[in-house]
Design a protein around this motif. Structure first.
Motif, PDB file in Angstrom:
ATOM      1  N   UNK A  50       0.748  -1.289  -0.086  1.00 14.34           N
ATOM      2  CA  UNK A  50       0.119   0.104  -0.055  1.00 14.34           C
ATOM      3  C   UNK A  50       0.757   1.266   0.008  1.00 14.34           C
ATOM      4  N   UNK A  51       2.043   1.139   0.903  1.00 20.99           N
ATOM      5  CA  UNK A  51       2.823   2.154   0.520  1.00 20.99           C
ATOM      6  C   UNK A  51       3.402   2.641  -0.663  1.00 20.99           C
ATOM      7  N   UNK A  52       3.791   1.490  -1.153  1.00 22.17           N
ATOM      8  CA  UNK A  52       4.273   1.606  -2.553  1.00 22.17           C
ATOM      9  C   UNK A  52       3.309   2.457  -3.550  1.00 22.17           C
ATOM     10  N   UNK A  53       2.238   1.990  -3.573  1.00 20.55           N
ATOM     11  CA  UNK A  53       1.246   2.538  -4.385  1.00 20.55           C
ATOM     12  C   UNK A  53       0.911   3.902  -4.020  1.00 20.55           C
ATOM     13  N   UNK A  54       0.764   4.295  -2.608  1.00 20.40           N
ATOM     14  CA  UNK A  54       0.764   5.501  -2.139  1.00 20.40           C
ATOM     15  C   UNK A  54       1.813   6.368  -2.717  1.00 20.40           C
ATOM     16  N   UNK A  55       3.132   6.059  -2.663  1.00 24.50           N
ATOM     17  CA  UNK A  55       3.997   6.858  -3.186  1.00 24.50           C
ATOM     18  C   UNK A  55       4.119   7.017  -4.514  1.00 24.50           C
ATOM     19  N   UNK A  89      -5.226  10.911  -0.485  1.00 19.54           N
ATOM     20  CA  UNK A  89      -6.243  10.550  -1.325  1.00 19.54           C
ATOM     21  C   UNK A  89      -6.218   9.057  -1.893  1.00 19.54           C
ATOM     22  N   UNK A  90      -4.864   8.774  -2.171  1.00 22.26           N
ATOM     23  CA  UNK A  90      -4.711   7.382  -2.593  1.00 22.26           C
ATOM     24  C   UNK A  90      -5.208   6.349  -1.392  1.00 22.26           C
ATOM     25  N   UNK A  91      -4.939   6.563  -0.137  1.00 19.98           N
ATOM     26  CA  UNK A  91      -5.283   5.819   0.757  1.00 19.98           C
ATOM     27  C   UNK A  91      -6.733   5.454   1.087  1.00 19.98           C
ATOM     28  N   UNK A  92      -7.536   6.922   0.792  1.00 18.40           N
ATOM     29  CA  UNK A  92      -9.073   6.833   0.727  1.00 18.40           C
ATOM     30  C   UNK A  92      -9.505   5.932  -0.574  1.00 18.40           C
ATOM     31  N   UNK A  93      -9.023   6.255  -1.711  1.00 22.54           N
ATOM     32  CA  UNK A  93      -9.495   5.624  -2.957  1.00 22.54           C
ATOM     33  C   UNK A  93      -9.350   3.981  -2.754  1.00 22.54           C
ATOM     34  N   UNK A 105      -0.916   7.930   8.485  1.00 25.07           N
ATOM     35  CA  UNK A 105       0.102   8.676   7.341  1.00 25.07           C
ATOM     36  C   UNK A 105       0.978   9.255   8.568  1.00 25.07           C
ATOM     37  N   UNK A 106       2.173   8.668   8.405  1.00 26.00           N
ATOM     38  CA  UNK A 106       3.313   9.239   9.010  1.00 26.00           C
ATOM     39  C   UNK A 106       3.627  10.612   8.978  1.00 26.00           C
ATOM     40  N   UNK A 122       1.872   3.850   9.125  1.00 31.27           N
ATOM     41  CA  UNK A 122       1.960   3.065  10.240  1.00 31.27           C
ATOM     42  C   UNK A 122       0.641   2.201  10.569  1.00 31.27           C
ATOM     43  N   UNK A 123       0.550   1.090  11.192  1.00 31.16           N
ATOM     44  CA  UNK A 123      -0.504   0.405  11.322  1.00 31.16           C
ATOM     45  C   UNK A 123      -0.261  -0.464  12.696  1.00 31.16           C
TER      46      UNK A 123
END
Length: 152
Positions: A50-55, A89-93, A105-106, A122-123
């Motif tokens: 997920x972090x890769x996609x958000x980046x 926005x990516x995390x919401x989508x 999101x840190x 972080x989770x």
């Protein structure tokens, strides 16, 4: 006197039962630890994905600001605010908040340089079988970097 005619020595009855119970307990402990470690590892890999996609999404939030002196082409520029906004926005989508406990999101998320977007997520993981030992869960973090690139 034959081998089958011997009487068992006094005080040795039931010793094998204690040994078997001990081995079973050790085996169950090993299974519980391996299961917990595997669950944390798998959740970390999912968070990293997920972090890769958000980046990658954040790296696409660049603006063009001037000409690169070396290449003579327009240069993409990232700022920390747009990186954090694009990552959020990516995390919401993607619906990532529903897949992870306490996903956030840190504050380290942002632009490390004008062309690199860094996303830190972080989770909390609640591993099976040993959840009673760590009721608040095990915190995990994933960091991903992506570079903005402007091509023809």
């Amino acid at each position: 006197m034959t081998h089958s005619d011997r009487e068992p020595c006094k005080g040795e009855e039931g010793q094998i039962t204690v040994l078997i119970i001990g081995y079973i307990l050790v085996s169950l402990l090993v299974v519980a630890v391996v299961t917990a470690v595997s669950a944390v590892y798998i959740e970390h890999k999912k968070l990293l994905s997920v972090a890769d996609g958000a980046a990658l999404s954040a790296a696409d939030s660049f603006r063009v600001s001037g000409i690169d002196a070396e290449a003579g082409e327009p240069a993409p520029t990232l700022d920390s605010g747009s990186v954090a906004g694009a990552a959020e926005a990516y995390l919401e989508r993607s619906g990532a908040a529903a897949r992870f406990n306490s996903l956030s999101l840190d504050p380290a998320t942002g632009a490390t340089d004008p062309r690199t977007a860094r996303v830190v997520l972080t989770a909390v993981v609640h591993p099976p079988l040993v959840n009673f030992l760590v009721p608040s869960g095990i915190p995990i973090a994933a960091t991903a970097d992506a570079r903005a690139d402007l091509t023809r």
